[in-house]
Enzyme design. Structure first.
Site, mmCIF file in Angstrom:
data_model
loop_
_atom_site.group_PDB
_atom_site.id
_atom_site.type_symbol
_atom_site.label_atom_id
_atom_site.label_comp_id
_atom_site.label_asym_id
_atom_site.label_seq_id
_atom_site.Cartn_x
_atom_site.Cartn_y
_atom_site.Cartn_z
ATOM 1 N N GLY A 98 -40.321 -9.336 -26.205
ATOM 2 C CA GLY A 98 -40.301 -9.467 -24.755
ATOM 3 C C GLY A 98 -39.674 -10.773 -24.309
ATOM 4 N N GLY A 132 -40.061 -13.410 -19.874
ATOM 5 C CA GLY A 132 -39.125 -13.588 -20.980
ATOM 6 C C GLY A 132 -38.841 -15.041 -21.311
ATOM 7 N NE ARG A 189 -41.891 -9.202 -34.877
ATOM 8 C CZ ARG A 189 -42.234 -10.349 -34.309
ATOM 9 N NH1 ARG A 189 -43.496 -10.624 -34.136
ATOM 10 N NH2 ARG A 189 -41.324 -11.204 -33.904
ATOM 11 C CG ASP A 256 -48.069 -8.266 -32.449
ATOM 12 O OD1 ASP A 256 -49.266 -7.944 -32.603
ATOM 13 O OD2 ASP A 256 -47.698 -9.145 -31.661
ATOM 14 C CG ASN A 257 -48.208 -12.382 -33.787
ATOM 15 O OD1 ASN A 257 -47.097 -12.046 -33.358
ATOM 16 N ND2 ASN A 257 -49.174 -12.775 -32.992
HETATM 17 P P1 AMP Z 1 -47.109 -13.306 -28.964
HETATM 18 O O1 AMP Z 1 -48.469 -13.568 -28.402
HETATM 19 O O2 AMP Z 1 -46.138 -14.427 -28.793
HETATM 20 O O3 AMP Z 1 -47.134 -12.755 -30.341
HETATM 21 O O4 AMP Z 1 -46.512 -12.148 -28.032
HETATM 22 C C1 AMP Z 1 -47.075 -10.866 -27.915
HETATM 23 C C2 AMP Z 1 -46.139 -9.958 -27.151
HETATM 24 O O5 AMP Z 1 -45.980 -10.424 -25.807
HETATM 25 C C3 AMP Z 1 -44.753 -9.856 -27.736
HETATM 26 O O6 AMP Z 1 -44.292 -8.537 -27.518
HETATM 27 C C4 AMP Z 1 -43.971 -10.839 -26.907
HETATM 28 O O7 AMP Z 1 -42.608 -10.550 -26.880
HETATM 29 C C5 AMP Z 1 -44.605 -10.656 -25.547
HETATM 30 N N1 AMP Z 1 -44.477 -11.855 -24.691
HETATM 31 C C6 AMP Z 1 -45.090 -13.050 -24.843
HETATM 32 N N2 AMP Z 1 -44.741 -13.905 -23.860
HETATM 33 C C7 AMP Z 1 -43.874 -13.235 -23.060
HETATM 34 C C8 AMP Z 1 -43.143 -13.565 -21.863
HETATM 35 N N3 AMP Z 1 -43.248 -14.758 -21.293
HETATM 36 N N4 AMP Z 1 -42.352 -12.615 -21.333
HETATM 37 C C9 AMP Z 1 -42.232 -11.403 -21.892
HETATM 38 N N5 AMP Z 1 -42.892 -11.024 -22.992
HETATM 39 C C10 AMP Z 1 -43.700 -11.918 -23.581
HETATM 40 MG MG MG Z 2 -45.807 -12.266 -31.664
#
Ligand code: AMP
Ligand code: MG
Length: 490
Positions: A98, A132, A189, A256-257
């Site tokens: 995202g 994003g 992942r 996903d991580n």
């Molecule tokens: P994360 O917590 O970084 O592993 O992100 C979890 C999900 O949320 C993933 O699909 C990221 O791409 C999405 N995501 C996190 N922050 C943002 C943001 N600011 N805008 C769009 N998608 C986000």
């Molecule tokens: Mg992530």
């Protein structure tokens, strides 16, 4: 900082390929970085650039900073956002990049392949309600901690650059925007497999498995999918053991991580222990302690079970038999993890050989540290001196009796104090990214545009076993400091 004239990128050694984009279309969407107001390169990793076959000198030029915000694309780039799903805190959901865009895979001189990804470069097809974008503080934090992990010998994604965008990113306040250029063996992942499984597309699932195996397990090209799964499990067991050995709490081990390459990925709410407590949680949203320090091995196994579920159609034509095979494999996780963990802990105590009582010896020390609120990194380091081998480093009677058992154990193995010390000093870091030091460095950089504390800390944590120029960098936080909290999705 430069405004962004429409410069062309220098060649600088870019050599991008796109093997992931040759997978079935359900695994990605085309993407384009959002234009940034400006591009200012604030950190650049020369050593990493060189290892990727890139020439740092032209890339550091102000007119090339746009490469690191996405305003300029390197030659041969084919920007995409990757699709994936995942269990977040136990709940399944569809996700995808995202706020990240894969530019391509840089092929280094030795033939190794590295994803080059911009993180924070604008919305994609998977952004859902998000902007994003990324703020400067969290991107600097990922840079610091991922590079520290690398220097500690722990497989990890790495950080090539952080560039400011001149944009304001709205969280609770307006924050300076930035993009991190992340480098990874791949960004595949557990959640990528879950995405294929959710589409019930066996051909796509198999294509992904074959691609991942070719990319990360070259010795297993002809092996079964079950053996491939076993190899993934082995890498995760080894990785999580390494985390525990440096006191690392990932903080958001959603499926996903978890990268199939076996690299640590996604530095959100992660942090390092100071005082040893296995129940430590730093993340502000992890109320149940799902991702606490000591929960990381069982959570890795839980995530691997989700991978096995996704791979069921590949493991056997008979679904029931496939589940049996997956369960048999998963049952081995605990033993594999324990072996990795104990081997690493032996190294921290200067042990070369195996004795049946080693686990108890290690556990007694950890229990003592817990009961006495001793610092994890500091305790192991203070044992790693000639004087501490000989005499108890702490006067507490429980420690004195542990020390006698340890000393007797050291005396039963071949190898003198010099070898023991060498082993200990190369497995017990002197400097880790202490939470309060990280915060100080990020505050100076984000609020005052003063990057000197950041660079000083970076220099120290990328040589974690060496004497530091500034001994303050490895000092503990003040005793009265509040519990350290970290935040997700920043
Ligand atoms: P994360 O917590 O970084 O592993 O992100 C979890 C999900 O949320 C993933 O699909 C990221 O791409 C999405 N995501 C996190 N922050 C943002 C943001 N600011 N805008 C769009 N998608 C986000
Ligand atoms: Mg992530």
């Amino acid at each position: 900082m430069s405004a962004d004239p429409l410069e062309s990128p220098t060649s600088a050694g870019w050599n991008l390929d796109h093997s992931y984009s040759r997978l079935p279309g359900l695994f990605f969407r085309k993407a384009a970085p959002a234009p940034a107001k400006s591009s200012g390169l604030v950190v650049f990793n020369d050593a990493l650039a060189v290892s990727l076959g890139l020439d740092p000198e032209p890339l550091r030029r102000p007119d090339q900073a746009a490469l690191f915000t996405g305003n300029l694309l390197p030659p041969g780039a084919n920007p995409i956002a990757q699709a994936y799903a995942g269990h977040q805190f136990g709940h399944f959901t569809t996700l995808g990049d995202g706020r990240a865009i894969l530019l391509g895979e840089q092929i280094a001189a030795d033939g190794r392949r590295f994803d080059i990804q911009l993180k924070g470069s604008g919305r994609t097809a998977f952004s859902r309600g998000g902007d994003g974008l990324a703020a400067l503080g969290p991107m600097l934090r990922e840079y610091l901690i991922s590079e520290a992990m690398h220097a500690l010998g722990i497989p990890t994604t790495r950080s090539l650059a952080v560039a400011t965008t001149g944009e304001s990113v709205f969280r609770n306040d307006g924050l300076p925007g930035a993009v991190l250029t992340r480098v990874a063996a791949s960004h595949i992942r557990v959640g990528t497999f879950q995405w294929a499984a959710a589409h019930e597309d066996r051909a796509a699932l198999e294509a992904l498995a074959d691609h991942t195996r070719r990319r990360h397990f070259p010795g297993l090209e002809e092996a079964s999918h079950l053996d491939f799964f076993g190899a993934v499990m082995e890498r995760q067991a080894s990785l999580v053991a390494k985390w525990l050995q440096v006191g690392f709490v990932h903080g958001v081990m959603n499926t996903d991580n978890m990268a199939l390459s076996g690299e640590t990925i996604d530095y959100g709410p992660c942090a390092f222990l100071d005082r040893y407590d296995p129940a430590t949680v730093f993340s502000s949203i992890d109320h149940a302690g799902r991702y606490a320090y000591s929960q990381q091995p069982p959570i890795a196994r839980w995530n691997l079970a989700r991978l096995a579920e996704a791979m069921i159609p590949l493991l056997h034509d008979d679904g029931k038999k496939a589940v049996e095979l997956a369960n048999e494999a998963l049952h081995q996780f605990e033993g594999i993890f324990q072996n990795h963990w104990l081997d690493g802990m032996r190294a921290k105590l200067g042990l070369f050989n195996h004795e049946p009582e080693d686990r108890a010896l290690v556990q007694q020390l950890l229990d003592w540290m817990h009961a006495n609120q001793q610092d994890f990194t500091g305790t192991f380091r203070s044992l790693s001196t000639a004087a501490a081998l000989d005499q108890p480093a702490f006067p507490d009677p429980a420690f004195v009796s542990w020390h006698a058992a340890w000393k007797a154990r050291l005396n039963r193995q071949a190898g003198g104090p010099a070898e023991v010390l060498h082993r200990m000093q190369s497995h017990n870091p002197r400097v880790i990214p202490r939470n309060h030091r990280v915060e100080e460095a990020l505050t100076a950089a984000t609020l005052h545009a003063d990057f000197s504390p950041f660079h000083k800390l970076l220099a120290a944590i990328t040589r974690p076993f060496a004497e530091t120029a500034d001994p303050g960098l490895d000092s503990l936080p003040p005793a009265d400091s509040p519990r350290y909290q970290t935040f997700c999705g920043t």
